[in-house]
Write an enzyme that holds these catalytic residues in place. Structure first.
Site, short mmCIF file in Angstrom:
data_model
loop_
_atom_site.label_atom_id
_atom_site.label_comp_id
_atom_site.label_asym_id
_atom_site.label_seq_id
_atom_site.Cartn_x
_atom_site.Cartn_y
_atom_site.Cartn_z
CG ASP A 204 -1.80 -1.16 1.35
OD1 ASP A 204 -2.14 -1.72 0.30
OD2 ASP A 204 -2.14 -1.52 2.49
N1 URA Z 1 -0.96 -6.00 3.88
C1 URA Z 1 -1.53 -4.78 3.84
O1 URA Z 1 -2.59 -4.57 4.40
N2 URA Z 1 -0.88 -3.80 3.18
C2 URA Z 1 0.29 -3.98 2.56
O2 URA Z 1 0.83 -3.04 1.98
C3 URA Z 1 0.88 -5.25 2.62
C4 URA Z 1 0.23 -6.24 3.28
#
Ligand code: URA
Length: 243
Positions: A105
């Site tokens: 993310d």
């Molecule tokens: N899980 C998440 O919620 N976000 C990420 O970026 C990676 C794993």
């Protein structure tokens, strides 16, 4: 075009264009030319001396690259962004067209592989070969032993129950808890959703391990080229040669 050469979609995947399946789609979309002529048949074979272009760009198979980035916050896990936001490929110096293996993310920091090896990337992301990912997760509130147990046994999310996770090294500080969570699935926003469903929203999320790779010695924004041994190990983990 050679009768006994390599299949066009395999040649394209080897050159790092995309997975073999995606390359087949690109051929059918008439985006691929061999020696200047559009090819839209999947049976085409490529031999020495054949020149292949995709969307007008010439392919050069063989120059595969594998980079490990410690992604800083605020950067998009994509090869490009139509909205002009900063992307991970801008942080990794390379003359090749690299793309990230999976996603973190925008606000997640930590390890992300970038490569032009479409075949390996596809395998690493395939549920059958999902490798271990280690996350350092800071959440609001104090996590109970019961919540840790639920992480270990699997949590029901709207897209199904998560596979059992390993949970380790817990610290509690000023109304927040930090845990180390190891999972091998790679669903969208998985860790954030797991913690939300326990009633503990994520404050910060960092991926400190990916397969046998760790973030040791890497500052945010640092990248490095994987060694041949590391690439070989990743290929083994991704079952290369098994199919
Ligand atoms: N899980 C998440 O919620 N976000 C990420 O970026 C990676 C794993």
């Amino acid at each position: 075009m050679a009768a006994g050469g390599e299949r066009l979609q395999k040649y394209m995947a080897r050159a790092g264009v995309a997975s073999r399946r995606r390359c087949e789609q690109m051929i059918l979309e008439r985006r691929v030319r061999v020696n200047g002529r559009v090819v839209d048949e999947l049976g085409t074979r490529i031999g020495p001396g054949d020149k292949v272009t995709v969307d007008g760009a010439a392919l050069e198979p063989g120059s595969r690259e594998y980079h490990l980035l410690n992604k800083p916050a605020g950067v998009i896990s994509a090869a490009s962004d139509p909205r002009g936001r900063r992307t991970v490929t801008e942080l990794v110096p390379s003359a090749q067209r690299l793309f990230p293996v999976g996603r973190l993310d925008r606000d997640t920091t930590g390890l992300l592989l970038l490569t032009n090896d479409g075949g390996l990337a596809h395998r690493l992301m395939h549920p059958r070969f999902e490798v271990d990912k280690v996350y350092r997760v800071e959440v609001e509130g104090i996590l109970s032993e019961g919540s840790l147990e639920r992480l270990r046994s699997g949590i029901r999310l709207e897209d199904g129950v998560t596979a059992p996770a390993q949970v380790g090294r817990v610290s509690v500080h000023g109304g927040a808890t930090t845990i180390e969570l190891t999972i091998h699935e790679g669903r969208k926003r998985q860790v954030r959703r797991m913690m939300e469903s326990l009633g503990h929203p994520v404050i910060s999320l960092h991926r400190s391990g990916y397969a046998m790779l760790t973030d040791r010695g890497m500052a945010p924004g640092d990248s490095r080229v994987l060694s041949e041994r590391e690439v070989r190990l990743l290929k083994q983990l991704a079952g290369k040669g098994a199919r």
